[in-house]
Design a protein around this motif. Structure first.
Motif, PDB file in Angstrom:
ATOM      1  N   THR A  15       0.854  -1.169   0.000  1.00 34.60           N
ATOM      2  CA  THR A  15       0.000   0.000   0.000  1.00 34.60           C
ATOM      3  C   THR A  15       0.899   1.231   0.000  1.00 34.60           C
ATOM      4  O   THR A  15       1.779   1.353   0.845  1.00 34.60           O
ATOM      5  CB  THR A  15      -0.906   0.016   1.248  1.00 34.60           C
ATOM      6  OG1 THR A  15      -1.663  -1.183   1.270  1.00 34.60           O
ATOM      7  CG2 THR A  15      -1.830   1.219   1.231  1.00 34.60           C
ATOM      8  N   LEU A  16       0.683   2.113  -0.958  1.00 36.69           N
ATOM      9  CA  LEU A  16       1.499   3.312  -1.078  1.00 36.69           C
ATOM     10  C   LEU A  16       0.622   4.540  -0.994  1.00 36.69           C
ATOM     11  O   LEU A  16      -0.483   4.556  -1.537  1.00 36.69           O
ATOM     12  CB  LEU A  16       2.220   3.328  -2.430  1.00 36.69           C
ATOM     13  CG  LEU A  16       3.056   2.108  -2.753  1.00 36.69           C
ATOM     14  CD1 LEU A  16       3.498   2.160  -4.198  1.00 36.69           C
ATOM     15  CD2 LEU A  16       4.239   2.024  -1.837  1.00 36.69           C
ATOM     16  N   LYS A  17       1.095   5.566  -0.342  1.00 39.50           N
ATOM     17  CA  LYS A  17       0.413   6.852  -0.326  1.00 39.50           C
ATOM     18  C   LYS A  17       1.286   7.822  -1.106  1.00 39.50           C
ATOM     19  O   LYS A  17       2.432   8.055  -0.761  1.00 39.50           O
ATOM     20  CB  LYS A  17       0.203   7.366   1.092  1.00 39.50           C
ATOM     21  CG  LYS A  17      -0.543   8.676   1.119  1.00 39.50           C
ATOM     22  CD  LYS A  17      -0.843   9.123   2.528  1.00 39.50           C
ATOM     23  CE  LYS A  17      -1.599  10.435   2.493  1.00 39.50           C
ATOM     24  NZ  LYS A  17      -1.892  10.925   3.824  1.00 39.50           N
ATOM     25  N   MET A  18       0.734   8.347  -2.178  1.00 42.30           N
ATOM     26  CA  MET A  18       1.469   9.252  -3.053  1.00 42.30           C
ATOM     27  C   MET A  18       1.136  10.701  -2.708  1.00 42.30           C
ATOM     28  O   MET A  18      -0.004  11.009  -2.374  1.00 42.30           O
ATOM     29  CB  MET A  18       1.099   8.985  -4.510  1.00 42.30           C
ATOM     30  CG  MET A  18       1.289   7.549  -4.952  1.00 42.30           C
ATOM     31  SD  MET A  18       3.003   7.041  -4.988  1.00 42.30           S
ATOM     32  CE  MET A  18       3.573   8.006  -6.360  1.00 42.30           C
ATOM     33  N   LEU A  19       2.102  11.573  -2.805  1.00 45.83           N
ATOM     34  CA  LEU A  19       1.865  12.992  -2.575  1.00 45.83           C
ATOM     35  C   LEU A  19       1.281  13.666  -3.813  1.00 45.83           C
ATOM     36  O   LEU A  19       0.611  14.683  -3.720  1.00 45.83           O
ATOM     37  CB  LEU A  19       3.164  13.679  -2.161  1.00 45.83           C
ATOM     38  CG  LEU A  19       3.762  13.193  -0.845  1.00 45.83           C
ATOM     39  CD1 LEU A  19       5.083  13.883  -0.588  1.00 45.83           C
ATOM     40  CD2 LEU A  19       2.803  13.412   0.299  1.00 45.83           C
ATOM     41  N   GLN A  21      -1.122  14.483  -6.949  1.00 44.47           N
ATOM     42  CA  GLN A  21      -2.551  14.403  -7.238  1.00 44.47           C
ATOM     43  C   GLN A  21      -2.805  13.558  -8.484  1.00 44.47           C
ATOM     44  O   GLN A  21      -3.924  13.152  -8.749  1.00 44.47           O
ATOM     45  CB  GLN A  21      -3.136  15.805  -7.435  1.00 44.47           C
ATOM     46  CG  GLN A  21      -3.101  16.660  -6.182  1.00 44.47           C
ATOM     47  CD  GLN A  21      -4.057  16.157  -5.122  1.00 44.47           C
ATOM     48  OE1 GLN A  21      -5.151  15.734  -5.415  1.00 44.47           O
ATOM     49  NE2 GLN A  21      -3.617  16.185  -3.876  1.00 44.47           N
ATOM     50  N   THR A  54      -6.814   3.772  -5.625  1.00 47.62           N
ATOM     51  CA  THR A  54      -7.969   4.280  -4.876  1.00 47.62           C
ATOM     52  C   THR A  54      -7.681   5.691  -4.439  1.00 47.62           C
ATOM     53  O   THR A  54      -6.678   5.956  -3.765  1.00 47.62           O
ATOM     54  CB  THR A  54      -8.234   3.394  -3.631  1.00 47.62           C
ATOM     55  OG1 THR A  54      -8.378   2.048  -4.070  1.00 47.62           O
ATOM     56  CG2 THR A  54      -9.469   3.851  -2.906  1.00 47.62           C
ATOM     57  N   ARG A  55      -8.543   6.617  -4.828  1.00 49.90           N
ATOM     58  CA  ARG A  55      -8.394   8.019  -4.395  1.00 49.90           C
ATOM     59  C   ARG A  55      -9.003   8.175  -3.004  1.00 49.90           C
ATOM     60  O   ARG A  55     -10.062   7.632  -2.723  1.00 49.90           O
ATOM     61  CB  ARG A  55      -9.080   8.949  -5.371  1.00 49.90           C
ATOM     62  CG  ARG A  55      -8.363   8.997  -6.697  1.00 49.90           C
ATOM     63  CD  ARG A  55      -8.542  10.382  -7.279  1.00 49.90           C
ATOM     64  NE  ARG A  55      -7.747  10.533  -8.472  1.00 49.90           N
ATOM     65  CZ  ARG A  55      -6.552  11.100  -8.496  1.00 49.90           C
ATOM     66  NH1 ARG A  55      -6.028  11.563  -7.405  1.00 49.90           N
ATOM     67  NH2 ARG A  55      -5.889  11.218  -9.621  1.00 49.90           N
ATOM     68  N   LEU A  56      -8.324   8.923  -2.172  1.00 55.24           N
ATOM     69  CA  LEU A  56      -8.830   9.211  -0.841  1.00 55.24           C
ATOM     70  C   LEU A  56      -9.886  10.314  -0.901  1.00 55.24           C
ATOM     71  O   LEU A  56      -9.942  11.073  -1.875  1.00 55.24           O
ATOM     72  CB  LEU A  56      -7.687   9.660   0.067  1.00 55.24           C
ATOM     73  CG  LEU A  56      -6.533   8.659   0.218  1.00 55.24           C
ATOM     74  CD1 LEU A  56      -5.413   9.273   1.047  1.00 55.24           C
ATOM     75  CD2 LEU A  56      -7.024   7.374   0.839  1.00 55.24           C
ATOM     76  N   SER A  58      -9.889  12.989   0.499  1.00 54.07           N
ATOM     77  CA  SER A  58      -9.210  14.293   0.442  1.00 54.07           C
ATOM     78  C   SER A  58      -8.795  14.641  -0.988  1.00 54.07           C
ATOM     79  O   SER A  58      -8.331  15.745  -1.233  1.00 54.07           O
ATOM     80  CB  SER A  58      -7.977  14.272   1.332  1.00 54.07           C
ATOM     81  OG  SER A  58      -7.037  13.326   0.840  1.00 54.07           O
ATOM     82  N   ALA A  60      -6.420  13.095  -2.628  1.00 57.22           N
ATOM     83  CA  ALA A  60      -5.028  12.668  -2.847  1.00 57.22           C
ATOM     84  C   ALA A  60      -4.981  11.282  -3.436  1.00 57.22           C
ATOM     85  O   ALA A  60      -5.896  10.526  -3.348  1.00 57.22           O
ATOM     86  CB  ALA A  60      -4.265  12.729  -1.543  1.00 57.22           C
TER      87      ALA A  60
END
Length: 60
Positions: A15-19, A21, A54-56, A58, A60
């Motif tokens: 699982t990755l969270k990208m900065l 957009q 998957t877009r959050l 927020s 992001a």
């Protein structure tokens, strides 16, 4: 930073969270050292059985 957890003997979930957009996408890699990348998403797709973006809430 990637978070990895084993789900089964032959499965790894990352699982990755990208900065950014912008969603990850295939593009020509920067082969001449300009620092723009282009290697990560193709590599993930070669190694994975499936991928999902998957877009959050927020955005992001």
């Amino acid at each position: 930073m990637p978070v990895m957890a084993a789900e089964a003997a032959d499965t790894v979930t990352a699982t990755l969270k990208m900065l950014s957009q912008q969603a990850p996408h295939m593009r020509a890699p920067d082969l001449y050292g300009g620092g723009t990348g282009g290697f990560g998403w193709p590599r993930v797709n070669r190694l994975a059985r499936t991928t999902a973006v998957t877009r959050l809430a927020s955005g992001a």
